[in-house]
Design an enzyme around this catalytic site. Sequence first.
Site, PDB file in Angstrom:
ATOM      1  N   LYS A 119       1.271  -0.808  -0.104  1.00  0.00           N
ATOM      2  CA  LYS A 119      -0.231  -0.066   0.302  1.00  0.00           C
ATOM      3  C   LYS A 119       1.143   1.504   0.209  1.00  0.00           C
ATOM      4  O   LYS A 119       0.318   2.615  -0.915  1.00  0.00           O
ATOM      5  CB  LYS A 119      -1.175   0.415   1.555  1.00  0.00           C
ATOM      6  CG  LYS A 119      -2.056  -1.792   0.996  1.00  0.00           C
ATOM      7  CD  LYS A 119      -2.999  -0.904   0.330  1.00  0.00           C
ATOM      8  CE  LYS A 119      -4.412  -1.756   1.291  1.00  0.00           C
ATOM      9  NZ  LYS A 119      -4.031  -3.050   0.747  1.00  0.00           N
TER      10      LYS A 119
HETATM   11  C1  LIG Z   1      -4.728  -4.422   0.279  1.00  0.00           C
HETATM   12  C2  LIG Z   1      -3.819  -5.495  -0.176  1.00  0.00           C
HETATM   13  C3  LIG Z   1      -3.538  -6.393  -1.103  1.00  0.00           C
HETATM   14  C4  LIG Z   1      -5.379  -6.206  -1.926  1.00  0.00           C
HETATM   15  O1  LIG Z   1      -4.720  -5.719  -2.485  1.00  0.00           O
HETATM   16  P1  LIG Z   1      -6.393  -4.863  -3.947  1.00  0.00           P
HETATM   17  O2  LIG Z   1      -5.837  -3.857  -4.280  1.00  0.00           O
HETATM   18  O3  LIG Z   1      -7.389  -4.503  -2.652  1.00  0.00           O
HETATM   19  O4  LIG Z   1      -6.458  -6.077  -4.102  1.00  0.00           O
HETATM   20  C5  LIG Z   1      -2.868  -7.915  -0.986  1.00  0.00           C
HETATM   21  N1  LIG Z   1      -2.495  -7.802  -0.541  1.00  0.00           N
HETATM   22  C6  LIG Z   1      -2.078  -6.844   1.218  1.00  0.00           C
HETATM   23  C7  LIG Z   1      -0.888  -7.290   1.905  1.00  0.00           C
HETATM   24  C8  LIG Z   1      -2.280  -5.839   0.695  1.00  0.00           C
HETATM   25  O5  LIG Z   1      -1.996  -5.051   2.090  1.00  0.00           O
END
Ligand SMILES: *Cc1c(COP(=O)(O)O)cnc(C)c1O
Length: 481
Positions: A119
Amino acid sequence: MRYISTRGVPTDQPRTFTDILLAGLAPDGGLYMPVEYPQVDADTLLSWSKIFREEGYAALAFEVMRLYIDDIPEDDLRAMCQRAYSVENFGSREVSPMTQLSDHIWLLHLSNGPTAAFKDMAMQMLGQLFEYVLDKTAKELNILGATSGDTGSSAEYAMLGKGGIRVFMLTPSGRMTPFQQAQMYGIDDPAIINIALDGVFDDCQDVVKAISADADFKQRYSIGAVNSINWARLLAQVVYYVAAWIQASGTPGNKVSFSVPTGNFGDVFAGHVARSMGVPIDQLIVATNENNVLDEFYRTGIYRVRSSEQTFKTSSPSMDISKASNFERFVFDLVGRDQARVRELFVDQLGTRGEFSLADTREFKDARRKFGFLSGSSTHADRIDSIQSVYRHDRVLIDPHTADAWKVARDALRGGAVEQPLVVLETALAVKFSETIEEALGIMPEVPERFASVMDAGRHVVDLPNDPEAVKALIREVVDS
Ligand SMILES: *Cc1c(COP(=O)(O)O)cnc(C)c1O
């Protein structure tokens, strides 16, 4: 570049990037999309490759993002990219380096940022953009959010120290991993307000919804969000697909495939954008956990959302979704950008029946060839097995989300559905999910040097009852003081 809504009511004029930066949904309830994908040719790809190798990720980020942002002066945008993707924030100039594992699988490291989850890759840029636009308009923003772990901490570290921005983040009291709690509650800054709500994550979300529904309060206290449907977040994520292609191939004729641990469809959608621009991407594999709404769609053509009771709590919790908020963007492209059709599917059908089917349509039948999507899902047992397997063969610790993508990638490779090079996106460091690592390997993951002090930081959090009025009272008190 102008932006339109996936649902497109005629009264809504196309908007610029900064117009939509702070907006959530379009006024018609749809999601913002660029009117077209800028196309890159082989010469551009080669020059990007050179820029990445010689100057690093930040310079590449500027080259990619400027194609979509034409209402911020280039020098300002370049400076923001340099600040967001600094060595200080991400540990190296490459920002997202790759390692090669056995079975011809590459691992793209996206967790080198301040909170050890991917993120950060988008959120650090969002922090820069928000501060810039708020400064230009002399406005303030109070970000209100709910988190089960990764998004909240990433948003707090991205907005920390940014002028004009406060963050009020609701967390479910006592329900995050110890590392996640320490990371968030350790921040000691008057503009970062952690709230431990006496409830579960759904309660936190309900409180945010209740407060956002109060239009007067929202306006008066400039309440905003950093949700996963924000276009700028998706755009920032396009860059690492380019960086990965450069590292795994770098030759315009040679395509690369990706396996992506998917929740709200933001990460893999960024791959779709890169592919649509002409970045040499072959297949995009949507990997889900037991919450397999999307795997079901790509297998059957039926999109059937779940209720929160039907949503499993799994050991890859950031992928525990009942519907995928960015999926509408892909369907928009799939149906040839026909806005009336998107309205029909998402408002009339999904809104009333909770599902729609494209199974018998020509678009769905062509989708695999035209858009290169594959899918698969994984279970808790698979995750444990994958973590063990990668550790045994390569001495690399992968987190449970990355394990979901690795499992689906290996199956696709063995079944001949996809060719190498195949890149698995690493979305978090194992240390964030140490319980599952201990279950798989009997050892606790080592805490990286840069987080050594996290667990000893103080505890800055306000405990509140599960009540929107209590949260509003706190916001009033902080903002008005
Ligand atoms: C948010 C997240 C995801 C999923 O990503 P999306 O963009 O919502 O598909 C996968 N793994 C982790 C560790 C995340 O924090």
